[in-house]
Design an enzyme around this catalytic site. Structure first.
Site, PDB file in Angstrom:
ATOM      1  CB  CYS A   1      -4.861   7.874  -2.227  1.00  0.00           C
ATOM      2  SG  CYS A   1      -5.932   8.771  -1.555  1.00  0.00           S
TER       3      CYS A   1
ATOM      4  CB  CYS B   1       5.129   1.696   6.176  1.00  0.00           C
ATOM      5  SG  CYS B   1       5.382   0.431   4.553  1.00  0.00           S
TER       6      CYS B   1
ATOM      7  CG  LEU C   1      21.636 -15.896   0.187  1.00  0.00           C
ATOM      8  CD1 LEU C   1      22.345 -16.850   1.466  1.00  0.00           C
ATOM      9  CD2 LEU C   1      22.099 -16.289  -1.174  1.00  0.00           C
TER      10      LEU C   1
ATOM     11  CB  CYS D   1       5.398  -3.144   6.625  1.00  0.00           C
ATOM     12  SG  CYS D   1       5.345  -3.365   4.855  1.00  0.00           S
TER      13      CYS D   1
ATOM     14  CB  CYS E   1      -0.915  -0.014   1.226  1.00  0.00           C
ATOM     15  SG  CYS E   1      -0.122   0.226   2.834  1.00  0.00           S
TER      16      CYS E   1
ATOM     17  CD  GLU F   1     -24.097   7.526   2.218  1.00  0.00           C
ATOM     18  OE1 GLU F   1     -23.861   6.430   2.716  1.00  0.00           O
ATOM     19  OE2 GLU F   1     -25.205   8.164   2.343  1.00  0.00           O
TER      20      GLU F   1
END
Length: 1340
Positions: A149, A52, A266, A74, A49, A1272
């Protein structure tokens, strides 16, 4: 193992020395928990995503320079960062010191809504600018390709960032960063002179923005450069509780380690092993890091090709190949061009920076695209061990099984030889995925043919496929049989016949889609055949007649950044300049969100003694719980307790509209993912590992079913069933000229808010008080449920909500149950407990948008007039009621959309199945109800041979006063205005002609265009929810604190509230602050939902501010020369209250379902949307070309926020109707539990041109300052893409002599598009099933 090494790296210019670094700790948790830098966010934990993202810098000895690149923290073990410098969003700039231009511009361009993805976006762009201060639009597109996003629709992010583009000859065009404020020189909108004076296209200004200043950037620490230049050859050793890591410096040491520890994996990038260890519980006691060995990272160009070190990153490989393609002779680079095409679509930028060519190949995963193209190019692997080196050809024999290769356990891949192509070799690579970029492929292919010089005779042929078996597949017989043949139509026929027999795709293949995959193998070859024919014709060695209309199939869709226009009506010139209402205003937290200073629930510092909770969920769909055995879990390190139903001091089982709901399953589980218990431990990781030790014994129960169809068979329904009718449907059906009976299935949708659900429960230690810092849209309901679970009064429980990282309706119901469970754990232990769901658990537990099945019988006339419609809606509610009944109500109440169908009947039935309960999602049943009626209009148009928009037009409500099918009066004038303006601004009629012309001259690519109107009810049909409350305090220094019952989740409710307060109090917005939403300040608040938040709390804030102004008015009149602060002080000394509550009692909406009538909504929002798409009939891929939206928001309070909501909602709708596909196994297990399996729209999925216009001269007398709710309605506009795709498929079918009426379920995925475009290739791939093989997944 040798003694533990000291880990040295820098974070934001500060030296970090870790003496006991744990190999299992990733940079994300280190930054957030140990350094306290919470700007870097947890979004998925698997590199899927971009939330991070940070920048890592290293000194590269080979290049003798510092290199900067983005990584997903992450997946980045801290122990692999020795000698590196990390820069997080906090190190880029701050509101306390100085903003960086990247942070300022994304904020000012309105590119931050909920803000959770914003730090990752900032870091991707910042890193790009560090490497290339004047980027192109293509650079920006690539840099942001790994960042998702869910709020904005990406366009405003691009608008902010494109201002950095360098000055190029054509830079005046927005595509190269020219223009400002979101305006583009390619102005396609039609406006007359009188409108232009009143209408603006500038949502933000570039006046006074900060220039890019390299002196603001942190320098690379000289200490690290000196350290790296010293070439210290010592290996590094790191020892953790469970895992040890060795990082050798010499190749010889690496080979010794592999000889001694052949089972040790590895790693370099950690992008394959990492997710397995972090998310799937795979444990390796020893891991070897090979990233420090220079021989593995070298890349050398030689006469016949390039030798690439196994540890060379995919980004480095891509950059080198891009350079070579420009510099080398074209005929040598055909293979590199094919490789480049694959590399550009492979993962996101961050993953390409981390992942290596060796890791990609030796992962032996056929959906990793490089194996097929590199095998086709006859690459060679150089493999080394202590025993010496050997060369291994890269072909199908290298891969022995899924995840396994023919290399010995002690062998190491040293490098890969990629040869350049010879003059008469032709190469291509193909892939098809759920999403064009940043997604694993269903099928990938690499094909190379060598033609005898000066002829059309095949000398050799390599065909490799990934994704059609457990390993790389080479159809050997096909390759052999075609050698010696002429490259012509006979060869094509034979090749297809051989491939049909040679490629055996098992019906049980992992991931399913067997027929589609087989179709792709033949379709890919057909594309390759045509490409080679073209090249051979250029050399005059082929006389194959390739029709011109075939050629467009050879052009892959170009990924572009979204551009477009946004227009809105300016405020009256008579409005005071200090009055912010109606003006575009930046989200009030945008700067804090862009700097990482904005705090979300999991960013709050640890409370002393804080514990962590992880849920234990059911693995069975319907079973009796025989026993729960947690003793093994309780013996695990760090585990404090296990909580289940018996630990709930209050109520575990409650009634929700006469349907039982449980916090913890007590005696029986009703779905996979139902919470049975929870482990509480000292750390998240300890709690997570301990949950795996909890043993639950089940006794399976019958029946078990998951689909709507099976629920209908079992007559398994929730009450109440709904019915609404106007006119005499049965009689009208008898008299209609034609009858249509059909159905439409619409799949569900995962919320995929960037911030997963969670909270912190903090017991206060006296009087049973408890504070909850919680990500909820409905604090009052959470408070109520926690009180019931603990058996204490609500006045002792306070819910605090600062902001949400996205909600979309998903943080109303389930978060309340999670809060109650976490509160029970806090109550039992007497300590604070933090709950933060991992992405996979969030998707498994919390439910999403309801799947719907609409069955209809329609009577219509030859001119397209619909005289009667009888529609039954079935939804899959899951195992408990949740909000399913309300959602079905909304679907039924929206079944007429904007059409006056005189005889209309709707039934609504919620099916009870053994799946996790579905819940509220933006639109709340509206999109499903609207889509079915739009399908009716579309199918009637097809059968009448009329353009669908003509049929929509003649059936539309048009009278000044109309009545819905439930007898609510409304005026459709603004809806018709939206419709007419949309068609005009979209140049609909001209483009429809252009689409038809395109389709007549292109065989394998087709276009479609579709437009729909919309009438959407705003507010709650349950009248008691239509209320709002607020508290406004004025302090003696003149500052104002506003508290209200709404929650800020990116929609900008706080910004609009500040604008409202600023207008009433006549003070600047900077003097007004909103701290948080708290049940202790505003009690009994309604949920922030139904597009009604600003309507409700805005009115309440206005009410409170007006009360205060009435109190201050006498003072202002007596002393008009005084300042605001002086008036406030005088009021204090005169003992006039400077605190006021405000309340808004909304309309008495309700529906009498017995009569089928009522005033269901406060008012209606209107709009219209037109979209054009292009599909690839051979692969099912599609490109969203252009979308035009005209939206009625009344008099907008903040046009920038409203346009952002329109764009974000639309793009979420694009996902709903095209690529977001939830897959359940036949056992009811959700298999799409993360961004690697579930695809939300990325940057490349947004229409290349996205234009949004707010309807001018529209007023809504019912709501705050004549505005309308907007959150909405735009979701439904994604259906225009669905219907445009359906029109394009129909064009393909018509050309093949097939019927234009055909079933197409939503979402219109690549598989569904391709298989609906039936042709000779789909027929070859079809295989009659004997019914014994269970399907991979089911439509629930």
């Amino acid at each position: 193992m040798t003694s533990t090494s000291e880990l040295i790296f820098f974070v934001n210019g500060k030296k970090v020395v870790e003496k006991n670094a744990d190999p299992e700790e990733v940079l994300l948790s280190f930054l957030r928990r140990k350094v306290g830098l919470t700007g870097t966010k947890y979004g998925c934990g698997g590199g899927g995503c971009g939330a991070c993202t940070v920048m890592v810098s290293r000194y590269d000895r080979n290049q003798e320079r510092v290199v900067h690149y983005t990584v997903n923290t992450c997946l980045q073990p801290i122990v692999t960062l020795h000698g590196a410098a990390v820069v997080t969003v906090e190190g880029v700039g701050s509101t306390k010191t100085k903003l960086h231009p990247v942070q300022e511009r994304i904020a000012k361009a309105h590119g931050s809504q909920c803000g959770f993805c914003t730090p990752g976006m900032v870091m991707s762009m910042y890193t790009l600018l560090r490497n290339k201060p004047q980027p192109t639009m293509e650079d920006i597109r690539e840099a942001l390709g790994g960042n998702l996003c869910r709020c904005t629709g990406y366009r405003p992010i691009i608008d902010g960032f494109k201002t950095f583009c360098g000055s190029e000859p054509s830079s005046g065009c927005c595509q190269n960063g020219g223009g400002s404020g979101g305006k583009c020189c390619t102005n396609s909108s039609k406006m007359n002179d009188s409108e232009e004076r009143d209408i603006s296209q500038e949502l933000f200004s570039l006046d006074h923005v900060l220039p890019l200043d390299p002196s603001q950037d942190l320098i690379f620490p000289p200490e690290l450069m000196i350290m790296e230049k010293k070439l210290i050859g010592d290996a590094l050793y790191f020892q953790g509780e469970r895992v040890n890591l060795v990082a050798p410096f010499e190749l010889s040491h690496l080979l010794e380690l592999k000889a001694k520890h052949p089972a040790a994996p590895l790693i370099v990038g950690y992008t394959t092993i990492g997710p397995k260890m972090l998310l799937k519980g795979v444990h390796h006691p020893l891991v070897i890091y090979a990233g420090r060995i220079s021989e593995l990272s070298t890349l050398t160009w030689e006469k016949n090709g390039v030798t690439v070190g196994a540890a060379c990153s995919l980004s480095t490989l891509k950059e080198e190949v891009e350079r070579a393609v420009v510099e080398m002779e074209e005929e040598k680079t055909r293979g590199y061009r094919a490789l480049l095409q694959t590399l550009r679509c492979l993962a996101g930028k961050q993953i390409r920076n981390m992942a290596t060519i060796g890791g990609n190949l030796l992962s032996a995963n056929p959906k990793y695209d490089l194996s097929s193209v590199l095998a086709a190019l006859d690459c060679t692997l150089h493999v080394i061990s202590k025993d010496g080196m050997r060369n291994v050809p890269l072909n199908e024999k290298l891969f022995t099984d899924f995840g396994k290769t023919a290399l010995r356990p002690d062998e190491v891949l040293l490098s890969v030889d990629i040869p350049s192509t010879k003059p008469w070799e032709f190469v291509a690579a193909y892939r098809q995925a759920q999403r064009r970029e940043f997604a694993f492929s269903f099928v990938n292919a690499g094909i190379k043919v060598a033609i005898r010089e000066g002829s059309d005779i095949v000398e050799s042929l390599n065909i490799y496929y990934g994704g059609v078996g457990s390993t790389l597949v080479k159809p050997g017989r096909t390759c052999q049989q075609l050698v010696g043949r002429s490259w012509g139509e006979d060869l094509l026929s034979e090749a297809c016949r051989f491939l049909k027999e040679d490629v055996d795709v098992s019906p049980m293949i992992h991931g399913g889609k067997a027929e589609y995959r087989k179709t792709l193998t033949i379709s890919f070859f057909f594309k390759f055949y045509m490409q080679v024919v073209l090249e051979m014709r250029d050399r005059d060695v082929s006389d194959v007649d390739l029709p011109l209309e075939y050629l467009s199939a050879l052009k892959p869709f170009k990924n572009e950044v979204p551009q477009g226009q946004q227009s809105f009506q300016l405020v009256s010139k008579a409005q005071p300049s200090a009055d912010p209402v109606g003006r575009p205003s930046m989200h009030q937290s945008a700067f804090q969100q862009a700097t990482g200073e904005a705090k979300y629930y999991d960013d709050l510092p640890s409370v002393q003694g804080e514990l962590f909770i992880v849920m234990v969920t059911s693995t069975r769909a319907h079973a009796k719980i025989i026993n729960i055995e947690a003793s093994a879990a309780l013996k695990m390190p760090g585990v404090v307790t296990f909580v289940s139903a018996g630990d709930v001091p209050g109520t575990n089982r409650r009634l929700w509209f006469n349907n039982p709901e449980e916090l913890f399953a007590e005696e029986e589980v009703l779905c996979v993912g139902q919470i049975i218990g929870a482990v509480v431990a000292e750390s998240r990781e300890q709690a997570r590992r301990a949950t795996e030790k909890v043993q639950v014994t089940y006794q399976d129960l019958q029946p078990v079913f998951f689909t709507i169809e099976d629920a209908i068979k079992h007559e398994s329904y929730f009450e109440p069933k709904r019915k609404v009718e106007r006119g005499d449907v049965d009689e009208a059906l008898k008299n209609a000229e034609h009858i249509l009976e059909d159905e439409l299935y619409m799949g569900g949708q995962e919320h995929f808010y960037m911030e997963t659900q969670g909270l912190i429960a903090v017991p206060r230690g006296e009087n049973e008080e408890m504070d909850l810092y919680v990500a909820t849209q409905h604090g009052a309901f959470t408070q109520e449920l926690v009180g019931m679970a603990l058996g204490i009064d609500s006045n002792k429980i306070t819910c605090h909500v600062k902001r949400l990282g996205g909600g979309f309706g998903g943080k109303v119901m389930k978060i309340a149950s999670l809060s109650a469970i976490t509160a029970v754990a806090a109550h039992k232990t007497g300590r604070a407990v933090r709950c933060c769901l991992e992405r996979g658990d969030d998707m498994l537990i919390t439910g999403g948008r309801h799947p719907f099945l609409g069955k209809y019988k329609v009577g219509y006339n030859d001119d397209g007039t619909i005289v009667a419609a009888d529609i039954t809606y079935y939804s899959n509610g899951g195992c408990t009621l949740d909000e399913s009944a309300f959602i079905m109500d909304k679907a039924i109440l929206h079944m007429d959309n904007g059409y006056k169908i005189p005889n209309l009947r709707g039934h609504g039935v919620v099916c009870k199945t053994y799946l996790p309960s579905y819940t509220a999602f933006r639109g709340f049943g509206g999109p499903q109800g609207l889509t079915v009626i739009e399908s009716v209009l579309h199918e009637v148009a097809v059968r009448c041979g009329l353009p669908p928009e003509q049929v929509r037009d003649i059936n539309m409500y048009r009278e000044e006063e109309c009545y819905t099918h439930y007898k609510q009066p409304f005026c459709p004038t603004d809806m018709v205005r939206c419709w007419d303006e949309c068609l005009e601004k979209a140049d609909y009629r001209d483009r429809l002609r252009a689409v038809r012309l395109f389709n007549s001259s292109n065989r394998w690519k087709k276009r479609g265009i579709a437009a729909v109107p919309q009438k959407f009810g705003v507010g709650f049909s349950k009248g008691f929810y239509n209320q709002g409350a607020a508290l406004v305090n004025i302090y003696k220094d003149g500052s104002v604190l506003v508290t209200h019952g709404g929650t800020e989740m990116g929609q900008g409710i706080n910004t609009k509230v500040i604008q409202i307060a600023s207008r009433v109090l006549e003070v600047p917005m900077s003097s007004i602050f909103i701290k948080e939403t708290s049940t202790g300040n505003v009690p009994n608040a309604a949920p922030s939902a139904a597009s009604f938040g600003t309507d409700a709390v805005g009115m309440a804030v206005k009410d409170a501010c007006e009360k205060l102004m009435r109190r201050l008015q006498p003072l202002m009149e007596r002393n008009p020369q005084n300042t605001w602060k002086q008036w406030v002080n005088e009021a204090f000394f005169q003992k006039i209250s400077l605190s006021a509550t405000g309340f808004f009692m909304g309309p008495p909406t309700d529906v009498d379902w017995e009569k089928g009538e009522g005033h269901a909504y406060y008012y209606f929002s209107y709009g219209a949307c037109c979209s054009e798409v292009e599909i690839d009939c051979l692969t099912g891929d599609h490109k969203n070309i252009r979308t035009d939206i005209v939206m009625d928001v009344g008099k907008s309070i903040n046009p920038a926020l409203d346009i952002g909501q329109v764009e974000g909602g639309f793009v979420q709708g694009v996902g709903l109707y095209t690529i977001e596909e939830l897959q359940f196994s036949t056992d009811g297990v959700l298999m799409t539990r993360g961004p690697s399996q579930y695809k939300v729209p990325a940057l490349s999925d947004v229409p290349a041109e996205l234009n949004v216009h707010l309807l001018a001269n529209a007023e809504n007398p019912h709501a705050i300052y004549l505005s309308k709710g907007i959150g909405e309605p735009p979701v439904f506009f994604g259906s225009t893409v669905f219907f445009a795709i359906k029109a394009a498929i129909a064009a393909a079918r018509r050309e093949r002599g097939l019927g234009e009426t055909f079933p197409l379920s939503s979402p219109a995925t690549a598989e569904r598009i391709r298989m609906a475009c039936q042709d000779q290739f789909t027929q070859m791939a079809s295989s009659p099933t004997d019914g014994t093989s269970p399907p991979w997944c089911i439509d629930v």
